[in-house]
Enzyme design. Structure first.
Site, PDB file in Angstrom:
ATOM      1  N   MET A  13      35.478  69.088  89.963  1.00 16.39           N
ATOM      2  CA  MET A  13      36.076  67.756  89.638  1.00 16.39           C
ATOM      3  C   MET A  13      37.585  68.291  89.489  1.00 16.39           C
ATOM      4  O   MET A  13      37.764  68.999  88.410  1.00 16.39           O
ATOM      5  CB  MET A  13      35.543  67.139  88.530  1.00 16.39           C
ATOM      6  CG  MET A  13      36.206  65.830  87.953  1.00 16.39           C
ATOM      7  SD  MET A  13      35.351  64.866  86.728  1.00 16.39           S
ATOM      8  CE  MET A  13      36.261  66.062  85.158  1.00 16.39           C
ATOM      9  N   ASP A  44      39.505  57.395  88.087  1.00 16.54           N
ATOM     10  CA  ASP A  44      38.652  56.762  87.146  1.00 16.54           C
ATOM     11  C   ASP A  44      38.944  55.452  86.824  1.00 16.54           C
ATOM     12  O   ASP A  44      39.851  54.997  86.403  1.00 16.54           O
ATOM     13  CB  ASP A  44      38.513  57.497  85.661  1.00 16.54           C
ATOM     14  CG  ASP A  44      37.837  56.660  84.603  1.00 16.54           C
ATOM     15  OD1 ASP A  44      36.687  56.860  84.511  1.00 16.54           O
ATOM     16  OD2 ASP A  44      38.427  56.076  83.801  1.00 16.54           O
ATOM     17  N   TYR A  49      36.693  47.110  84.196  1.00 17.70           N
ATOM     18  CA  TYR A  49      38.341  46.673  84.290  1.00 17.70           C
ATOM     19  C   TYR A  49      38.575  45.545  85.260  1.00 17.70           C
ATOM     20  O   TYR A  49      39.422  45.144  85.415  1.00 17.70           O
ATOM     21  CB  TYR A  49      38.885  48.040  84.927  1.00 17.70           C
ATOM     22  CG  TYR A  49      38.502  49.205  83.914  1.00 17.70           C
ATOM     23  CD1 TYR A  49      38.096  49.202  82.532  1.00 17.70           C
ATOM     24  CD2 TYR A  49      39.162  50.402  84.510  1.00 17.70           C
ATOM     25  CE1 TYR A  49      37.879  50.400  81.788  1.00 17.70           C
ATOM     26  CE2 TYR A  49      38.888  51.760  83.561  1.00 17.70           C
ATOM     27  CZ  TYR A  49      38.275  51.515  82.432  1.00 17.70           C
ATOM     28  OH  TYR A  49      38.192  52.563  81.505  1.00 17.70           O
ATOM     29  N   LYS A  74      32.102  53.209  85.832  1.00 20.25           N
ATOM     30  CA  LYS A  74      31.129  53.274  84.933  1.00 20.25           C
ATOM     31  C   LYS A  74      30.430  51.796  84.933  1.00 20.25           C
ATOM     32  O   LYS A  74      30.955  50.692  85.513  1.00 20.25           O
ATOM     33  CB  LYS A  74      32.115  52.889  83.236  1.00 20.25           C
ATOM     34  CG  LYS A  74      33.230  53.971  83.459  1.00 20.25           C
ATOM     35  CD  LYS A  74      33.935  54.047  82.035  1.00 20.25           C
ATOM     36  CE  LYS A  74      35.118  55.097  82.302  1.00 20.25           C
ATOM     37  NZ  LYS A  74      36.359  54.477  82.871  1.00 20.25           N
TER      38      LYS A  74
END
Ligand code: A2P
Length: 294
Positions: A13, A44, A49, A74
């Site tokens: 990553m 990310d 969001y 997420k």
């Protein structure tokens, strides 16, 4: 090629990712496009969001295929539960315009509904086994949450994304992560977050800290660059957010200088133990916010 970290399942990553928390949807696609053109290869985001669709659009606008970008998102608390979380994966991939994710994490521990947190994590394990995600993890988990999760599930999270900047570096959580082989990823890595007008107004911003300022001046760098360097030299992942093209570029220009051990120690000593963001143990009504299908 940006420096990479190797997760506990062998997945690589890029250490420095691009964050989009509080990036308004109408600005997110342009910010992501700028970031990718500057060289970031890790983004990310989060269902909560409300800008996953624009992240996908930014990747396409930059002329990259999703396979060329490490994509992390997420699952929000209202989608916790086994079937709900499998469905949350479908929602996220549809919005991002991809068929798999590199890293999928649980956004919060949701201590008052931990049964559902465990069920959600088991769904992540299933997605991992099916090859739909490259790695799975958590966010905002304190030691007690990690202990309980690890006792009840199989796969050790690859990442724990927590609030982490010089004024709040959570050494206890970092230690718990390290003991379990979990990579600590810093959100608000330059301490820039304000959650809403008036939030933490009386607090000093670490961006104005005199120690950081002096170290920055000595290197001919900005305070943000010094803090990102501090994160990376500690072996952590960091995901600074900006919608400003100059600051997006500035935050990526951190691979050509190095802090001394003494400078690292002076920054370590700035920890106040006071968080800027919400306490993961405090239930909040925003947990009930529903993540739309489209
Ligand atoms: P902006 O988007 O206008 O650049 P963090 O990721 O640590 O929470 O910080 C994000 C906040 O810090 C945002 O308000 C962002 O505003 C601001 N910011 C981002 N990069 C820099 C920088 N290099 N210098 C100063 N402020 C920054």
């Amino acid at each position: 090629m940006t420096p990479e970290l190797v997760l506990n399942n062998g997945l690589r990553m890029p250490a420095l990712g691009f964050g989009v928390f509080q990036s308004p949807p109408e600005e997110t696609a342009a910010a992501v496009e700028t970031a990718l053109k500057v060289g970031y290869r890790h983004v990310d985001t989060a269902a909560a969001y409300g800008n996953e669709r624009q992240v996908g659009e930014g990747i396409r606008r930059a002329g990259l295929s999703p396979a060329e970008v490490f994509l992390e998102t997420k699952v929000w608390v209202s989608d916790f539960g086994y079937d709900q979380t499998l469905h949350a994966f479908e929602k996220a991939t549809r919005k991002l315009g991809v068929d798999r994710l590199d890293l999928l994490i649980l956004h919060q521990p949701a201590p008052d509904r931990f049964e559902r947190t465990v069920a959600a994590y088991r769904a992540l394990e299933r997605l991992l086994a099916d090859g739909r995600v490259g790695a799975i993890g958590v966010s905002n988990f304190m030691r007690t949450h990690l202990d309980e999760l690890l006792a009840r599930t199989e796969v050790v999270p690859a990442v724990n994304q927590i609030e982490l900047h010089p004024y709040f570096s959570q050494p206890d959580v970092q230690k718990a992560d390290a003991e379990h082989g979990i990579l600590t990823q810093a959100w608000s890595p330059i301490g820039g977050i304000t959650f809403y007008p008036g939030w933490g107004e009386q607090r000093r911003s670490v961006l104005q800290d005199p120690v950081i300022g002096a170290i920055a001046a000595g290197h001919g760098r900005s305070p943000a660059q010094v803090m990102l360097r501090w994160q990376l030299q500690h072996g952590r992942s960091a995901i600074p957010k900006s919608t400003n093209p100059d600051r997006i570029a500035e935050n990526f220009a951190v691979f050509d200088f190095e802090l001394t051990d003494g400078e690292m120690a002076r920054i370590d000593a700035l920890d106040t133990g006071v968080r800027n963001g919400p306490d993961p143990d405090t239930p909040r009504d925003v947990f009930d916010r529903v993540i739309p299908e489209d």
